[in-house]
Design an enzyme around this catalytic site. Structure first.
Site, mmCIF file in Angstrom:
data_model
loop_
_atom_site.group_PDB
_atom_site.id
_atom_site.type_symbol
_atom_site.label_atom_id
_atom_site.label_comp_id
_atom_site.label_asym_id
_atom_site.label_seq_id
_atom_site.Cartn_x
_atom_site.Cartn_y
_atom_site.Cartn_z
ATOM 1 N N HIS A 175 33.754 34.029 43.746
ATOM 2 C CA HIS A 175 34.506 35.036 44.526
ATOM 3 C C HIS A 175 33.564 36.136 45.015
ATOM 4 C CE1 HIS A 175 38.530 37.138 45.262
ATOM 5 N NE2 HIS A 175 37.611 37.969 45.713
ATOM 6 N N HIS B 244 32.668 38.054 48.929
ATOM 7 C CA HIS B 244 32.899 38.138 50.376
ATOM 8 C C HIS B 244 31.555 38.244 51.084
ATOM 9 C CE1 HIS B 244 37.329 38.906 50.229
ATOM 10 N NE2 HIS B 244 37.009 39.173 48.970
ATOM 11 N N ASP C 144 31.000 39.209 54.066
ATOM 12 C CA ASP C 144 30.911 40.495 54.782
ATOM 13 C C ASP C 144 30.890 41.687 53.837
ATOM 14 O OD1 ASP C 144 33.555 39.674 54.276
ATOM 15 O OD2 ASP C 144 34.396 40.829 55.917
ATOM 16 N N GLY D 75 42.800 40.645 51.884
ATOM 17 C CA GLY D 75 43.346 41.833 52.548
ATOM 18 C C GLY D 75 44.178 42.683 51.622
ATOM 19 N N HIS E 252 44.121 35.877 46.919
ATOM 20 C CA HIS E 252 44.010 37.193 46.274
ATOM 21 C C HIS E 252 45.405 37.599 45.809
ATOM 22 C CE1 HIS E 252 40.170 37.572 48.362
ATOM 23 N NE2 HIS E 252 39.935 38.702 47.717
ATOM 24 N N GLU F 36 45.696 41.682 42.135
ATOM 25 C CA GLU F 36 44.504 42.534 42.063
ATOM 26 C C GLU F 36 45.009 43.974 41.903
ATOM 27 O OE1 GLU F 36 42.141 42.621 45.655
ATOM 28 O OE2 GLU F 36 40.439 43.590 44.667
ATOM 29 N N HIS G 101 41.182 37.463 41.450
ATOM 30 C CA HIS G 101 41.458 38.618 40.572
ATOM 31 C C HIS G 101 42.568 38.278 39.563
ATOM 32 C CE1 HIS G 101 38.866 41.153 43.106
ATOM 33 N NE2 HIS G 101 39.421 40.514 44.110
ATOM 34 N N ASP H 249 32.440 40.082 44.114
ATOM 35 C CA ASP H 249 33.432 40.445 45.119
ATOM 36 C C ASP H 249 32.781 41.025 46.391
ATOM 37 O OD1 ASP H 249 35.971 40.588 46.139
ATOM 38 O OD2 ASP H 249 36.590 42.358 45.014
ATOM 39 N N ASP H 250 32.312 42.264 46.335
ATOM 40 C CA ASP H 250 31.715 42.928 47.516
ATOM 41 C C ASP H 250 30.516 43.773 47.069
ATOM 42 O OD1 ASP H 250 33.856 42.469 49.790
ATOM 43 O OD2 ASP H 250 34.968 43.004 47.986
HETATM 44 O O1 LIG Z 1 38.802 42.841 46.811
HETATM 45 C C1 LIG Z 1 39.325 42.537 47.895
HETATM 46 N N1 LIG Z 1 40.665 42.377 47.992
HETATM 47 C C2 LIG Z 1 41.285 42.045 49.149
HETATM 48 N N2 LIG Z 1 40.621 41.856 50.298
HETATM 49 C C3 LIG Z 1 39.287 42.012 50.272
HETATM 50 C C4 LIG Z 1 38.595 42.346 49.099
HETATM 51 N N3 LIG Z 1 37.280 42.432 49.395
HETATM 52 C C5 LIG Z 1 37.159 42.162 50.706
HETATM 53 N N4 LIG Z 1 38.364 41.922 51.238
HETATM 54 C C6 LIG Z 1 38.694 41.629 52.640
HETATM 55 C C7 LIG Z 1 37.840 42.460 53.602
HETATM 56 C C8 LIG Z 1 36.978 41.444 54.270
HETATM 57 O O2 LIG Z 1 36.675 41.773 55.606
HETATM 58 C C9 LIG Z 1 37.847 40.196 54.210
HETATM 59 C C10 LIG Z 1 37.125 38.888 54.435
HETATM 60 O O3 LIG Z 1 35.993 38.762 53.652
HETATM 61 O O4 LIG Z 1 38.419 40.271 52.928
#
Ligand SMILES: O=c1[nH]cnc2c1ncn2[C@H]1C[C@H](O)[C@@H](CO)O1
Length: 363
Positions: free
Chosen positions: A18, A20, A22, A187, A216, A219, A240, A298-299
């Site tokens: 998991h 992203h 981006d 999202g 998702h 979360e 999550h 995640d990010d």
């Molecule tokens: O943690 C998250 N929860 C829900 N959506 C998320 C999370 N992290 C990123 N995103 C969204 C923003 C990104 O632009 C999109 C695609 O990767 O997914």
């Protein structure tokens, strides 16, 4: 903020499910691409941009998602940049000791053609969502050749864009034998927790066409979103899922089903998904119950983290052992969306690296 440097908490091959794409772009790349394209950034230096893009203290999922606005317009609609972020992603993961990753992204959010309105106030160009998938594939393939880490894609539907979802599942079908392994729904769960008809139809098509599914859920949203993900969207994994614990009947049912939960501890603190005190984190119960879960970033750009940050948190605040790190990575490999033969190869690699007899009952 989680520690970024220092000794590895688990210095062995890992699987990440998991993350992203981006949310994993290097700030340096954003600054360089902006310069090349003549795009003015909200901050001009790399350090100031980093500071702007990072979530420093626990906030809300909505606030956190707003961070993407600072940089997505730089990468979207640029062939070289899209390919570059994919290639650099593989390099980063290889450095972290990841031998297999599933990276997710929305092809629409990186495109500049065929969408109305275009994301990020872009000028129209010639890069369709389909082209985006092709470019990301090129970056991943070149990255795999150079760094020996395998990366596959999960394509994201977005909760607030149900009209894109059918196109997302069609791209999953088109690229099923070329880099794409599953569909996701990402999202802002806190805006609307119902599966819009567009998402529901796309996930029904995914089931019909045997496209793997993760969602998702739970979360920041309640356990009912997890139930909906499993029962309506037929999710095979949960992104999550912390709030599943608010419905113990559902939790027990999912444990029995051996549902895989993609856990992201550092993320969960900074998005306000969980209590900021890691010693009270739901992950501890999942561990004690020997649930099927993975550890993920995640990010990492926005959380200023690496995969090691998440492992360190698990070790320091949640008493994770080397044994548990091995167990969860084996579970990640077993729950990944690779075809059976490749999954077996991945599992073999882990068993070998961990010094485990392949048919050991404890794993
Ligand atoms: O943690 C998250 N929860 C829900 N959506 C998320 C999370 N992290 C990123 N995103 C969204 C923003 C990104 O632009 C999109 C695609 O990767 O997914």
């Amino acid at each position: 903020m989680a520690e970024k440097t220092g000794k590895s908490a688990f210095d062995k091959p890992k699987v990440e499910l998991h993350v992203h794409l981006d949310g994993a772009i290097r700030i340096k790349t954003i600054v360089e691409v902006a310069k090349r394209r003549g795009i003015t950034l909200p901050q001009s230096s790399e350090n100031e941009m980093r500071d702007l893009c990072i979530v420093h203290e626990p906030t809300t999922l909505t606030e956190f998602l707003g961070k993407f606005k600072n940089f997505m317009h730089v990468i979207a609609g640029d062939r070289e940049a899209i390919k570059r972020i994919a290639y650099e992603f593989v390099e980063t993961k290889a450095k972290e000791g990841v031998i297999y990753a599933e990276a997710r992204y929305s092809p629409q959010l990186l495109a500049n053609k065929g969408l109305d309105p275009l994301p990020w106030d872009q000028k129209p160009g010639d890069i369709t969502p389909d082209d985006v998938v092709d470019l990301v594939n090129q970056g991943f393939k070149e990255g795999e050749k150079a760094f020996k880490t395998k990366v596959r894609s999960i394509l994201c539907c977005l909760r607030h864009m149900p009209n894109w979802s059918m196109d997302v599942v069609e791209l999953c079908k088109k690229y099923r034998n070329d880099g794409v392994v599953a569909i996701d729904l990402a999202g802002d769960e806190s805006l609307n927790c119902e599966a819009y008809p567009g998402h529901k139809r796309a996930f029904e098509e995914a089931v019909r066409s045997e496209v793997h599914r993760t969602v998702h859920a739970g979360e920041v949203g309640p356990a009912s979103v997890v139930r909906e993900a499993v029962e309506v969207l037929k999710a095979e994994r949960i992104g999550h899922g912390y709030h599943t614990l608010e419905d113990l009947t559902l939790y027990k049912q999912l444990l029995q089903q051996n549902m895989h939960f993609e856990m992201c501890p550092v993320s969960s603190r900074l998005t306000g998904a969980c209590d900021p005190d890691f010693t009270k984190h739901p992950l501890i119960k999942f561990k004690n119950d020997k649930a099927n879960y993975s550890l993920n970033t995640d990010d990492p750009t926005i959380f200023n983290s690496t995969l090691n940050s998440d492992y360190k948190v698990a070790k320091k605040y949640m008493h994770f052992t080397e044994e548990e790190f091995k167990r969860l990575n084996i579970n990640a490999a077993k729950s990944c969306f690779l075809p059976a033969k490749e999954k077996d190869e991945l599992l073999k690699q882990l068993y070998k690296a961990y010094g485990i007899e392949q048919h050991s009952t404890s794993f």
